[in-house]
Design a protein around this motif. Structure first.
Motif, PDB file in Angstrom:
ATOM      1  N   GLU A  79       0.843  -1.178   0.000  1.00 46.61           N
ATOM      2  CA  GLU A  79       0.000   0.000   0.000  1.00 46.61           C
ATOM      3  C   GLU A  79       0.888   1.242   0.000  1.00 46.61           C
ATOM      4  OE1 GLU A  79      -3.666   1.031   0.655  1.00 46.61           O
ATOM      5  OE2 GLU A  79      -3.363  -0.467  -0.897  1.00 46.61           O
ATOM      6  N   GLY A  80       0.932   1.945  -1.134  1.00 44.74           N
ATOM      7  CA  GLY A  80       1.786   3.111  -1.270  1.00 44.74           C
ATOM      8  C   GLY A  80       1.025   4.395  -0.966  1.00 44.74           C
ATOM      9  N   HIS A  81       1.452   5.088   0.084  1.00 41.85           N
ATOM     10  CA  HIS A  81       0.803   6.321   0.519  1.00 41.85           C
ATOM     11  C   HIS A  81       1.841   7.409   0.751  1.00 41.85           C
ATOM     12  CE1 HIS A  81      -3.240   4.592   1.493  1.00 41.85           C
ATOM     13  NE2 HIS A  81      -2.515   3.482   1.529  1.00 41.85           N
ATOM     14  N   SER A  82       1.365   8.652   0.799  1.00 40.88           N
ATOM     15  CA  SER A  82       2.234   9.756   1.198  1.00 40.88           C
ATOM     16  C   SER A  82       1.384  10.840   1.839  1.00 40.88           C
ATOM     17  CB  SER A  82       2.994  10.322  -0.013  1.00 40.88           C
ATOM     18  OG  SER A  82       2.142  11.082  -0.847  1.00 40.88           O
ATOM     19  N   VAL A 142       1.500  -4.678   3.466  1.00 45.86           N
ATOM     20  CA  VAL A 142       2.327  -3.676   4.132  1.00 45.86           C
ATOM     21  C   VAL A 142       1.914  -2.300   3.628  1.00 45.86           C
ATOM     22  CG1 VAL A 142       4.668  -2.797   4.461  1.00 45.86           C
ATOM     23  CG2 VAL A 142       4.286  -5.265   4.295  1.00 45.86           C
ATOM     24  N   GLN A 143       1.798  -1.345   4.528  1.00 43.38           N
ATOM     25  CA  GLN A 143       1.544   0.037   4.116  1.00 43.38           C
ATOM     26  C   GLN A 143       2.788   0.872   4.381  1.00 43.38           C
ATOM     27  OE1 GLN A 143      -2.202   2.174   5.028  1.00 43.38           O
ATOM     28  NE2 GLN A 143      -0.943   3.760   5.965  1.00 43.38           N
ATOM     29  N   LEU A 144       3.129   1.709   3.406  1.00 41.08           N
ATOM     30  CA  LEU A 144       4.184   2.693   3.604  1.00 41.08           C
ATOM     31  C   LEU A 144       3.588   4.083   3.460  1.00 41.08           C
ATOM     32  CD1 LEU A 144       7.154   3.410   4.105  1.00 41.08           C
ATOM     33  CD2 LEU A 144       7.417   3.525   1.617  1.00 41.08           C
ATOM     34  N   GLU A 145       3.637   4.852   4.532  1.00 46.76           N
ATOM     35  CA  GLU A 145       3.241   6.257   4.511  1.00 46.76           C
ATOM     36  C   GLU A 145       4.528   7.067   4.436  1.00 46.76           C
ATOM     37  OE1 GLU A 145       0.316   8.741   4.026  1.00 46.76           O
ATOM     38  OE2 GLU A 145      -0.412   7.075   5.246  1.00 46.76           O
ATOM     39  N   LEU A 146       4.737   7.704   3.310  1.00 47.75           N
ATOM     40  CA  LEU A 146       5.975   8.420   3.036  1.00 47.75           C
ATOM     41  C   LEU A 146       5.764   9.915   3.246  1.00 47.75           C
ATOM     42  CD1 LEU A 146       8.903   8.135   1.825  1.00 47.75           C
ATOM     43  CD2 LEU A 146       7.836   8.474  -0.420  1.00 47.75           C
ATOM     44  N   ALA A 147       6.647  10.549   4.004  1.00 48.43           N
ATOM     45  CA  ALA A 147       6.576  12.002   4.155  1.00 48.43           C
ATOM     46  C   ALA A 147       6.894  12.654   2.812  1.00 48.43           C
ATOM     47  CB  ALA A 147       7.558  12.470   5.225  1.00 48.43           C
TER      48      ALA A 147
END
Length: 260
Positions: free
Chosen positions: A147-150, A221-226
């Motif tokens: 899960e690609g987030h920002s 997996v989720q990645l929350e990217l600044a």
């Protein structure tokens, strides 16, 4: 009828879902929004561009067309809060991350309208998500859902202080194997120029929690990217040189997911 998502089918056991990449808002809906909301500032800006390299790794990519202000694809359809007791936004948000309203006075969606948006936008995305997970698991025996987030690095409405650069979420270890979580954490720890946290403020949204099934060979997996790691947070401009360095770390993370 215009498609509500785009799906690139890859050949590797990796599916990248980008549920907040969309920016489209139907004109009749935009007319009911505040001027600031019409800029869709809470978009996960440019994440489809940031992850475009993943096609070279054989990954599948699922990308919506519409803004999270139309419907949030990473919220449960019954709109139960994912973070009880903390500020958050809902299935059809009425407040922005700034705390400002999304809608003009008296223009918020009714329960009937929300249900219609779930049918029109939410369900097709999740049907595609389920089908692609099933296809990849049948082909490979396993699949990793990424899960690609920002998000802006500072959002007082949601969290205190500055967010770490890389925020890995695995529903406190429930959505993926301990081995994968540890391997991803090792990748991030090796890049000391970036800060990171595992299961901090962002532990994974509905998609990570709902579809992650390690015993069933589906790891999520989720990645929350600044966002300051690849873009100008105020102007929403993509910064290629800064993004390239960040993509190097993302590539290592995705390659770790591909290790059986």
């Amino acid at each position: 009828m215009k498609p509500v998502y785009a799906l690139h089918r890859g050949s590797a056991p990796l599916l990248i879902s980008l549920p907040h990449d969309g920016t489209e808002v139907p004109a009749e809906l935009a007319a009911r929004m505040t001027a600031s909301a019409r800029r869709v500032p809470d978009t996960d800006w440019h994440v489809s561009r940031l992850y475009a390299f993943a096609r070279e790794l054989g990954a599948s990519l699922l990308v919506p067309a519409h803004s999270r202000y139309v419907v949030d694809l990473n919220r449960p359809p019954d709109d139960v809060s994912l973070y009880p007791g903390q500020n958050t936004t809902g299935l059809c948000p009425i407040v922005q991350f700034s705390g400002e309203p999304v809608y003009l006075d008296g223009q918020q969606p009714t329960p009937e309208e929300i249900a219609a948006r779930v049918e029109r936008y939410w369900k097709p995305y999740h049907e595609a998500l389920r089908a692609e997970i099933a296809r990849l698991r049948e082909t490979h025996g396993r699949v990793v859902l990424w899960e690609g987030h920002s998000i802006r690095s500072v959002v007082p409405f949601l969290f205190e202080g500055r967010l770490p650069d890389f925020n890995l979420g695995t529903a406190n270890g429930a959505s993926c194997s301990p081995m994968l979580q540890a391997g991803l954490a090792d990748v991030l720890a090796a890049h000391g120029d970036y800060s990171h946290v595992v299961n901090g403020r962002f532990k994974g949204g509905y998609i990570t929690r709902h579809y992650g099934d390690p015993r069933g060979n589906v790891e999520a997996v989720q990645l929350e990217l600044a966002q300051l790691n690849y873009m100008d947070e105020d102007r929403f401009d993509y910064l290629p040189e800064r993004a390239e360095a960040t993509q190097g770390v993302l590539r290592e993370l995705l390659l770790r997911c591909l290790k059986a």
